[in-house]
Design a protein around this motif. Structure first.
Motif, mmCIF file in Angstrom:
data_model
loop_
_atom_site.group_PDB
_atom_site.id
_atom_site.type_symbol
_atom_site.label_atom_id
_atom_site.label_comp_id
_atom_site.label_asym_id
_atom_site.label_seq_id
_atom_site.Cartn_x
_atom_site.Cartn_y
_atom_site.Cartn_z
ATOM 1 N N GLU A 77 -25.264 20.682 -43.030
ATOM 2 C CA GLU A 77 -26.609 20.743 -42.619
ATOM 3 C C GLU A 77 -26.523 21.032 -41.200
ATOM 4 N N SER A 78 -26.972 21.873 -40.636
ATOM 5 C CA SER A 78 -27.159 22.148 -38.998
ATOM 6 C C SER A 78 -28.202 21.566 -38.742
ATOM 7 N N LEU A 79 -28.202 20.432 -37.898
ATOM 8 C CA LEU A 79 -29.422 19.888 -37.249
ATOM 9 C C LEU A 79 -29.843 20.560 -35.753
ATOM 10 N N ARG A 80 -28.978 20.894 -35.055
ATOM 11 C CA ARG A 80 -29.239 21.688 -33.983
ATOM 12 C C ARG A 80 -28.221 22.850 -33.766
ATOM 13 N N PRO A 81 -28.712 24.183 -33.968
ATOM 14 C CA PRO A 81 -27.968 25.375 -33.970
ATOM 15 C C PRO A 81 -27.506 25.562 -32.479
ATOM 16 N N SER A 82 -26.449 26.040 -32.319
ATOM 17 C CA SER A 82 -25.811 26.360 -31.063
ATOM 18 C C SER A 82 -26.753 27.613 -30.403
ATOM 19 N N PRO A 83 -27.028 27.526 -29.206
ATOM 20 C CA PRO A 83 -27.733 28.865 -28.749
ATOM 21 C C PRO A 83 -26.723 30.104 -28.750
ATOM 22 N N GLU A 84 -25.654 30.005 -28.941
ATOM 23 C CA GLU A 84 -24.555 31.169 -29.247
ATOM 24 C C GLU A 84 -24.787 31.639 -30.525
ATOM 25 N N PHE A 95 -12.728 18.876 -38.510
ATOM 26 C CA PHE A 95 -12.424 20.528 -38.607
ATOM 27 C C PHE A 95 -13.518 20.735 -39.375
ATOM 28 N N VAL A 96 -14.505 21.537 -39.047
ATOM 29 C CA VAL A 96 -15.620 22.058 -39.892
ATOM 30 C C VAL A 96 -15.818 23.773 -39.713
ATOM 31 N N PRO A 97 -15.136 24.289 -40.863
ATOM 32 C CA PRO A 97 -15.446 25.715 -41.023
ATOM 33 C C PRO A 97 -16.861 25.970 -41.069
ATOM 34 N N GLY A 98 -17.164 27.231 -40.437
ATOM 35 C CA GLY A 98 -18.731 27.710 -40.265
ATOM 36 C C GLY A 98 -19.533 27.052 -39.082
ATOM 37 N N ALA A 99 -19.102 25.931 -38.290
ATOM 38 C CA ALA A 99 -19.597 25.506 -37.201
ATOM 39 C C ALA A 99 -18.914 26.087 -36.021
ATOM 40 N N VAL A 100 -19.716 26.207 -35.064
ATOM 41 C CA VAL A 100 -19.148 26.815 -33.685
ATOM 42 C C VAL A 100 -19.806 25.833 -32.566
ATOM 43 N N PRO A 101 -19.165 25.957 -31.509
ATOM 44 C CA PRO A 101 -19.586 24.920 -30.191
ATOM 45 C C PRO A 101 -20.770 25.100 -29.857
ATOM 46 N N GLY A 102 -21.252 23.904 -29.588
ATOM 47 C CA GLY A 102 -22.886 23.585 -29.516
ATOM 48 C C GLY A 102 -23.633 23.164 -30.511
ATOM 49 N N ASP A 103 -23.209 23.544 -31.627
ATOM 50 C CA ASP A 103 -23.696 22.997 -33.069
ATOM 51 C C ASP A 103 -23.791 21.536 -33.089
ATOM 52 N N LEU A 145 -18.562 35.707 -37.485
ATOM 53 C CA LEU A 145 -19.498 37.001 -37.338
ATOM 54 C C LEU A 145 -20.903 36.149 -37.197
ATOM 55 N N HIS A 146 -21.004 35.000 -37.066
ATOM 56 C CA HIS A 146 -22.450 34.274 -36.842
ATOM 57 C C HIS A 146 -22.214 33.832 -35.323
ATOM 58 N N TRP A 147 -21.452 34.106 -34.185
ATOM 59 C CA TRP A 147 -21.012 33.563 -32.979
ATOM 60 C C TRP A 147 -21.071 34.818 -32.164
ATOM 61 N N ASP A 148 -21.607 34.505 -30.895
ATOM 62 C CA ASP A 148 -21.838 35.559 -29.970
ATOM 63 C C ASP A 148 -20.171 36.181 -29.538
ATOM 64 N N TYR A 149 -20.009 37.314 -29.513
ATOM 65 C CA TYR A 149 -18.784 37.583 -29.066
ATOM 66 C C TYR A 149 -17.979 37.494 -27.869
ATOM 67 N N SER A 150 -18.784 37.423 -26.880
ATOM 68 C CA SER A 150 -18.669 36.916 -25.513
ATOM 69 C C SER A 150 -18.139 35.384 -25.529
ATOM 70 N N ALA A 151 -18.952 34.544 -26.240
ATOM 71 C CA ALA A 151 -18.682 33.328 -26.386
ATOM 72 C C ALA A 151 -17.351 32.990 -27.203
ATOM 73 N N GLN A 152 -17.003 34.025 -28.100
ATOM 74 C CA GLN A 152 -15.748 33.967 -28.963
ATOM 75 C C GLN A 152 -14.462 34.086 -27.837
#
Length: 349
Positions: A55-62, A27-35, A80-87
């Motif tokens: 560290e973010s090695l490869r950020p999600s396109p979202e 469980f990783v706070p601050g990370a989003v699917p695709g990261d 707030l760092h994540w595309d709303y439609s993806a949310q």
């Protein structure tokens, strides 16, 4: 310890969730699917692991740049760092995941209703003031992040934040909790060091609350509900939306201040005697059943539930009498909701 994890979905508290080859869950706070992220966690034999994003090695396109300059430190917002439609899509998947684990298989999923505004919508916030700072608590900390403006708060609440910052305050006094609430008439109420929800619970997004009430009213009309028992009614947010379509409502809540507000609205909008809706001050437990009027106790056909995050618990079955053919359940916790629904499987399909 360190590990590299690809985030696949989100958890109930907004954390990114990923798995390692051994099947351990992070469980990783601050990370989003695709990261793809490097995380740090305490060595443990447990399958479930709370981890910190290193560290973010490869950020999600979202991913997107958060509008709020305090986002990385403030604990008030998660996505707030994540595309709303993806949310929205992730929330739907989260709900389906929880229900599937509970072996609850709905015949139909209604479409998700997106919010028209994703900023400047909150009508209620909780601030902390102390040590010369005014703001929200830092993530996983009691440290106050000093803010000048909250991007998700209604503009009138931000005006009140400015007023609070201008007021003199003794920096030596203990940390103070200040809850700001915007009423429907635009007035701002301040509550100091009060229990959460002391002013009565309300949905934080007024526009989405109107959508919720509209859906409830449509369902009541379509189901031909006549006699309704509502539990956790608060200040009457839901009853007044469906009241025109039913014959009689008894609504219960343990917050007398909220009930006083509900009765005041009723007496202005529905001055008929006897009133079509009655509000009872009571804890929602087995004793409430005994408090219901004899001619109503076994006669209501619809049960409306709007409980706190913890759900209703074992007493739910005490309110399922033979005439109940319709249940409307509003929930902010899929897990609590699924636990309560499990209790109804025997009598409802």
């Amino acid at each position: 310890m360190m590990n590299e994890i690809e985030i696949q979905r989100v958890g109930q508290l907004g954390q990114g969730i990923g798995y390692d080859p051994s099947g351990n869950i992070y469980f990783v706070p601050g990370a989003v699917p695709g990261d793809l992220v490097r995380v740090e966690f305490e060595e443990t034999s447990k399958k479930y692991r709370d981890a910190d994003l290193v560290e973010s090695l490869r950020p999600s396109p979202e991913r997107k740049e958060p509008l709020c300059r305090y986002f990385l430190s403030c604990g008030g917002c998660d996505w707030l760092h994540w595309d709303y439609s993806a949310q929205v899509q992730a929330k739907e998947e989260m709900l389906k995941h929880v229900l599937e684990k509970a072996e609850i298989r709905p015949n139909y999923f209604a479409p998700m209703f997106k919010a028209s505004e994703t900023f400047a919508y909150r009508n209620r916030i909780q601030l902390r003031r102390g040590a010369g700072r005014l703001g929200f608590l830092k993530r996983r900390s009691h440290e106050i992040v000093d803010i000048e403006k909250c991007e998700v708060a209604h503009p009138l609440l931000n005006q009140e934040i400015s007023r609070l910052r201008e007021e003199k305050h003794d920096t030596e006094t203990p940390v103070q909790k200040i809850e700001l609430l915007k009423g429907e008439d635009g007035t701002i109420q301040r509550l100091y060091d009060s229990p959460h929800g002391a002013g009565g619970f309300s949905q934080i997004n007024s526009a989405q609350n109107e959508v919720l009430k509209g859906l409830g009213a449509e369902h009541m009309k379509a189901s031909h509900a006549k006699r309704v028992l509502e539990l956790f009614c608060g200040n009457g947010n839901l009853p007044f939306s469906y009241l025109p379509f039913v014959d009689h409502v008894i609504a219960a809540d343990s917050n007398e201040l909220a009930l006083q507000a509900a009765r005041a609205i009723r007496d202005v909008q529905y001055p008929s005697l006897p009133p079509k809706v009655a509000f009872i001050n009571s804890l929602v437990n087995r004793s409430l059943v005994r408090k219901l009027p004899p001619d109503f106790k076994g006669q209501y056909d619809t049960l409306v539930l709007d409980p706190p995050r913890s759900g209703i618990g074992p007493c739910l079955l005490d309110f399922i009498q033979t005439n109940v053919r319709n249940i409307v359940y509003i929930s902010c916790s899929p897990i609590s909701f699924s636990k309560d629904v499990q209790k109804l499987k025997k009598d409802f399909v």
